[in-house]
Design a protein around this motif. Structure first.
Motif, PDB file in Angstrom:
ATOM      1  N   PHE A 160      41.277  18.165 106.162  1.00  0.00           N
ATOM      2  CA  PHE A 160      40.690  18.788 104.964  1.00  0.00           C
ATOM      3  C   PHE A 160      39.488  17.971 104.488  1.00  0.00           C
ATOM      4  O   PHE A 160      38.412  18.528 104.226  1.00  0.00           O
ATOM      5  N   ILE A 161      39.674  16.655 104.375  1.00  0.00           N
ATOM      6  CA  ILE A 161      38.595  15.786 103.885  1.00  0.00           C
ATOM      7  C   ILE A 161      37.427  15.767 104.868  1.00  0.00           C
ATOM      8  O   ILE A 161      36.250  15.838 104.467  1.00  0.00           O
ATOM      9  N   LYS A 162      37.715  15.702 106.158  1.00  0.00           N
ATOM     10  CA  LYS A 162      36.648  15.741 107.170  1.00  0.00           C
ATOM     11  C   LYS A 162      35.813  17.008 107.036  1.00  0.00           C
ATOM     12  O   LYS A 162      34.575  16.968 107.088  1.00  0.00           O
ATOM     13  N   ALA A 163      36.485  18.142 106.876  1.00  0.00           N
ATOM     14  CA  ALA A 163      35.779  19.428 106.752  1.00  0.00           C
ATOM     15  C   ALA A 163      34.933  19.451 105.488  1.00  0.00           C
ATOM     16  O   ALA A 163      33.818  20.001 105.473  1.00  0.00           O
ATOM     17  N   GLN A 164      35.443  18.834 104.411  1.00  0.00           N
ATOM     18  CA  GLN A 164      34.712  18.822 103.152  1.00  0.00           C
ATOM     19  C   GLN A 164      33.424  17.999 103.276  1.00  0.00           C
ATOM     20  O   GLN A 164      32.382  18.351 102.720  1.00  0.00           O
ATOM     21  N   LEU A 165      33.511  16.911 104.020  1.00  0.00           N
ATOM     22  CA  LEU A 165      32.343  16.039 104.202  1.00  0.00           C
ATOM     23  C   LEU A 165      31.376  16.574 105.250  1.00  0.00           C
ATOM     24  O   LEU A 165      30.222  16.155 105.303  1.00  0.00           O
ATOM     25  N   ALA A 166      31.886  17.481 106.082  1.00  0.00           N
ATOM     26  CA  ALA A 166      31.092  18.073 107.171  1.00  0.00           C
ATOM     27  C   ALA A 166      30.544  16.956 108.067  1.00  0.00           C
ATOM     28  O   ALA A 166      31.188  15.948 108.274  1.00  0.00           O
ATOM     29  N   GLU A 167      29.333  17.136 108.568  1.00  0.00           N
ATOM     30  CA  GLU A 167      28.792  16.169 109.525  1.00  0.00           C
ATOM     31  C   GLU A 167      27.926  15.091 108.889  1.00  0.00           C
ATOM     32  O   GLU A 167      27.503  14.159 109.553  1.00  0.00           O
ATOM     33  N   SER A 168      27.647  15.236 107.590  1.00  0.00           N
ATOM     34  CA  SER A 168      26.794  14.243 106.934  1.00  0.00           C
ATOM     35  C   SER A 168      27.551  12.933 106.751  1.00  0.00           C
ATOM     36  O   SER A 168      28.739  12.929 106.425  1.00  0.00           O
ATOM     37  N   GLN A 169      26.880  11.811 106.978  1.00  0.00           N
ATOM     38  CA  GLN A 169      27.498  10.507 106.779  1.00  0.00           C
ATOM     39  C   GLN A 169      27.265  10.070 105.336  1.00  0.00           C
ATOM     40  O   GLN A 169      26.133  10.024 104.874  1.00  0.00           O
ATOM     41  N   GLN A 170      28.359   9.783 104.637  1.00  0.00           N
ATOM     42  CA  GLN A 170      28.263   9.529 103.204  1.00  0.00           C
ATOM     43  C   GLN A 170      28.961   8.236 102.824  1.00  0.00           C
ATOM     44  O   GLN A 170      29.793   7.713 103.556  1.00  0.00           O
ATOM     45  N   LEU A 195      31.438   8.609  89.727  1.00  0.00           N
ATOM     46  CA  LEU A 195      30.885   9.819  90.347  1.00  0.00           C
ATOM     47  C   LEU A 195      29.457  10.069  89.868  1.00  0.00           C
ATOM     48  O   LEU A 195      29.148   9.886  88.689  1.00  0.00           O
ATOM     49  N   LYS A 196      28.640  10.540  90.780  1.00  0.00           N
ATOM     50  CA  LYS A 196      27.311  11.020  90.408  1.00  0.00           C
ATOM     51  C   LYS A 196      27.454  12.404  89.766  1.00  0.00           C
ATOM     52  O   LYS A 196      28.495  13.056  89.936  1.00  0.00           O
ATOM     53  N   PRO A 197      26.432  12.888  89.052  1.00  0.00           N
ATOM     54  CA  PRO A 197      26.502  14.244  88.490  1.00  0.00           C
ATOM     55  C   PRO A 197      26.828  15.265  89.579  1.00  0.00           C
ATOM     56  O   PRO A 197      26.307  15.184  90.692  1.00  0.00           O
ATOM     57  N   ASN A 198      27.726  16.179  89.265  1.00  0.00           N
ATOM     58  CA  ASN A 198      28.209  17.201  90.211  1.00  0.00           C
ATOM     59  C   ASN A 198      29.043  16.624  91.354  1.00  0.00           C
ATOM     60  O   ASN A 198      29.320  17.326  92.336  1.00  0.00           O
ATOM     61  N   GLY A 199      29.424  15.342  91.231  1.00  0.00           N
ATOM     62  CA  GLY A 199      30.276  14.736  92.250  1.00  0.00           C
ATOM     63  C   GLY A 199      31.651  15.382  92.271  1.00  0.00           C
ATOM     64  O   GLY A 199      32.108  15.963  91.277  1.00  0.00           O
ATOM     65  N   GLU A 200      32.328  15.263  93.413  1.00  0.00           N
ATOM     66  CA  GLU A 200      33.605  15.942  93.611  1.00  0.00           C
ATOM     67  C   GLU A 200      34.761  14.956  93.738  1.00  0.00           C
ATOM     68  O   GLU A 200      34.597  13.857  94.276  1.00  0.00           O
ATOM     69  N   PHE A 251      35.651  17.824  83.832  1.00  0.00           N
ATOM     70  CA  PHE A 251      35.658  18.318  85.203  1.00  0.00           C
ATOM     71  C   PHE A 251      35.841  19.833  85.219  1.00  0.00           C
ATOM     72  O   PHE A 251      36.576  20.373  84.394  1.00  0.00           O
ATOM     73  N   GLU A 252      35.179  20.483  86.162  1.00  0.00           N
ATOM     74  CA  GLU A 252      35.448  21.908  86.363  1.00  0.00           C
ATOM     75  C   GLU A 252      36.300  22.074  87.608  1.00  0.00           C
ATOM     76  O   GLU A 252      36.116  21.365  88.603  1.00  0.00           O
ATOM     77  N   LEU A 253      37.247  22.984  87.526  1.00  0.00           N
ATOM     78  CA  LEU A 253      38.143  23.216  88.651  1.00  0.00           C
ATOM     79  C   LEU A 253      37.441  24.092  89.681  1.00  0.00           C
ATOM     80  O   LEU A 253      37.005  25.197  89.383  1.00  0.00           O
ATOM     81  N   VAL A 254      37.320  23.587  90.889  1.00  0.00           N
ATOM     82  CA  VAL A 254      36.763  24.376  91.988  1.00  0.00           C
ATOM     83  C   VAL A 254      37.862  25.241  92.593  1.00  0.00           C
ATOM     84  O   VAL A 254      37.692  26.439  92.781  1.00  0.00           O
ATOM     85  N   VAL A 259      46.927  21.002  95.788  1.00  0.00           N
ATOM     86  CA  VAL A 259      45.771  20.270  96.288  1.00  0.00           C
ATOM     87  C   VAL A 259      44.605  20.668  95.396  1.00  0.00           C
ATOM     88  O   VAL A 259      44.193  21.824  95.390  1.00  0.00           O
ATOM     89  N   VAL A 260      44.114  19.705  94.640  1.00  0.00           N
ATOM     90  CA  VAL A 260      43.206  19.990  93.525  1.00  0.00           C
ATOM     91  C   VAL A 260      41.791  19.518  93.871  1.00  0.00           C
ATOM     92  O   VAL A 260      41.577  18.346  94.194  1.00  0.00           O
ATOM     93  N   HIS A 261      40.846  20.440  93.791  1.00  0.00           N
ATOM     94  CA  HIS A 261      39.437  20.144  94.083  1.00  0.00           C
ATOM     95  C   HIS A 261      38.652  20.379  92.789  1.00  0.00           C
ATOM     96  O   HIS A 261      38.620  21.497  92.269  1.00  0.00           O
ATOM     97  N   VAL A 262      38.047  19.312  92.259  1.00  0.00           N
ATOM     98  CA  VAL A 262      37.300  19.426  91.010  1.00  0.00           C
ATOM     99  C   VAL A 262      35.905  18.862  91.167  1.00  0.00           C
ATOM    100  O   VAL A 262      35.624  18.104  92.100  1.00  0.00           O
ATOM    101  N   ARG A 263      35.035  19.260  90.253  1.00  0.00           N
ATOM    102  CA  ARG A 263      33.650  18.802  90.255  1.00  0.00           C
ATOM    103  C   ARG A 263      33.292  18.324  88.869  1.00  0.00           C
ATOM    104  O   ARG A 263      33.658  18.940  87.859  1.00  0.00           O
TER     105      ARG A 263
END
Length: 249
Positions: free
Chosen positions: A32-42, A135-140, A221-224, A243-247
């Motif tokens: 799940f976390i890998k998919a959320q991060l996609a291919e960008s290195q962060q 977290l930065k603004p709009n961080g998840e 936080f806003e609930l995604v 499983v809670v995803h917020v921004r």
């Protein structure tokens, strides 16, 4: 300052190697976390990172991981695993409610139902304040917690079984009692074998969905999305997990 309620709630983690072995095959949260991060290195933060079950494979993919945990033994084992692969991971012993890292990030996560270690309203509040500060603004922020299914929680669960632990047949006697006033489940296990007799226990706070939504709103936080599992199944009253995803707003 809120009372530190974690240090007396760590006996389940006394043997990091055994704990790591028990959970190493669980990968749904990692995927799940890998998919959320996609291919960008962060640059990312993992709270309650334990033995590095997620942090190490994410570092392998090129992410710069800052992992924190309150249990020094778990982190020591994680560092040994990372060193064996020459991976650059920043690990530090910290209380997640008093998080102090030199970075801000777009992504923080916490798995393994670690949210249930925050036993009081005060510590839940302090956790979100800490997360928000990093977290930065709009961080998840993504985390999981067990869904309180009352008809299961209200019946004491007492069991006894024989299992093999470290090559020894061991009698495991377990007792789980839920207190509806504190919303805390206390789990106690006793282990008896020819060579060893020992106990461990853990307290777990259950948080209800509307209670959680109010908490998120209160801290900006806003609930995604809330899922019923790491496989993104629909969340229902009978889901085992939230499983809670917020921004950050």
């Amino acid at each position: 300052m809120h009372k530190n309620e974690f240090r007396d709630n760590l006996s389940k983690y006394a043997n990091p190697k055994e704990y790591d072995e028990t959970y190493k095959s669980f990968t749904a949260d990692l995927e799940f976390i890998k998919a959320q991060l996609a291919e960008s290195q962060q640059t990312i933060i993992e709270l309650a990172c334990g033995t590095g079950r997620l942090a190490i494979p994410l570092a392998r993919k090129g992410h710069l991981v800052y992992g924190v945990d309150i249990d020094a033994g778990m982190l020591k084992y994680a560092q040994e695993k990372a060193d064996a692969e020459n991976l650059d991971i920043h690990l530090s012993v910290q209380d997640c409610t008093l998080l102090n890292l030199p970075i801000k990030t777009n992504f923080i996560y916490m798995t393994g139902n670690s949210f249930q270690h925050f036993l009081t309203n005060e510590s839940q509040d302090a956790l979100f304040v800490s997360v928000k500060r990093h977290l930065k603004p709009n961080g998840e922020f993504i985390f999981d917690t067990r869904n309180p299914i009352l008809h299961e929680l209200l019946h004491p669960d007492i069991s006894e079984e024989m299992v093999e632990i470290n090559g020894e047949m061991t009698k495991v006697s377990s007792r789980e009692i839920y207190d509806p006033l504190t919303q805390i489940l206390e789990c106690t296990s006793a282990y008896t074998s020819i060579k060893n007799v020992y106990k461990d226990n853990i307290k777990l706070r259950y948080t209800y969905p509307l209670e959680l939504k109010r908490l998120l709103h209160q801290h900006g936080f806003e609930l995604v999305q809330i899922y019923g599992s790491w496989q993104k199944t629909e969340f229902t009253a009978n889901s085992i997990s939230m499983v809670v995803h917020v921004r950050l707003k």
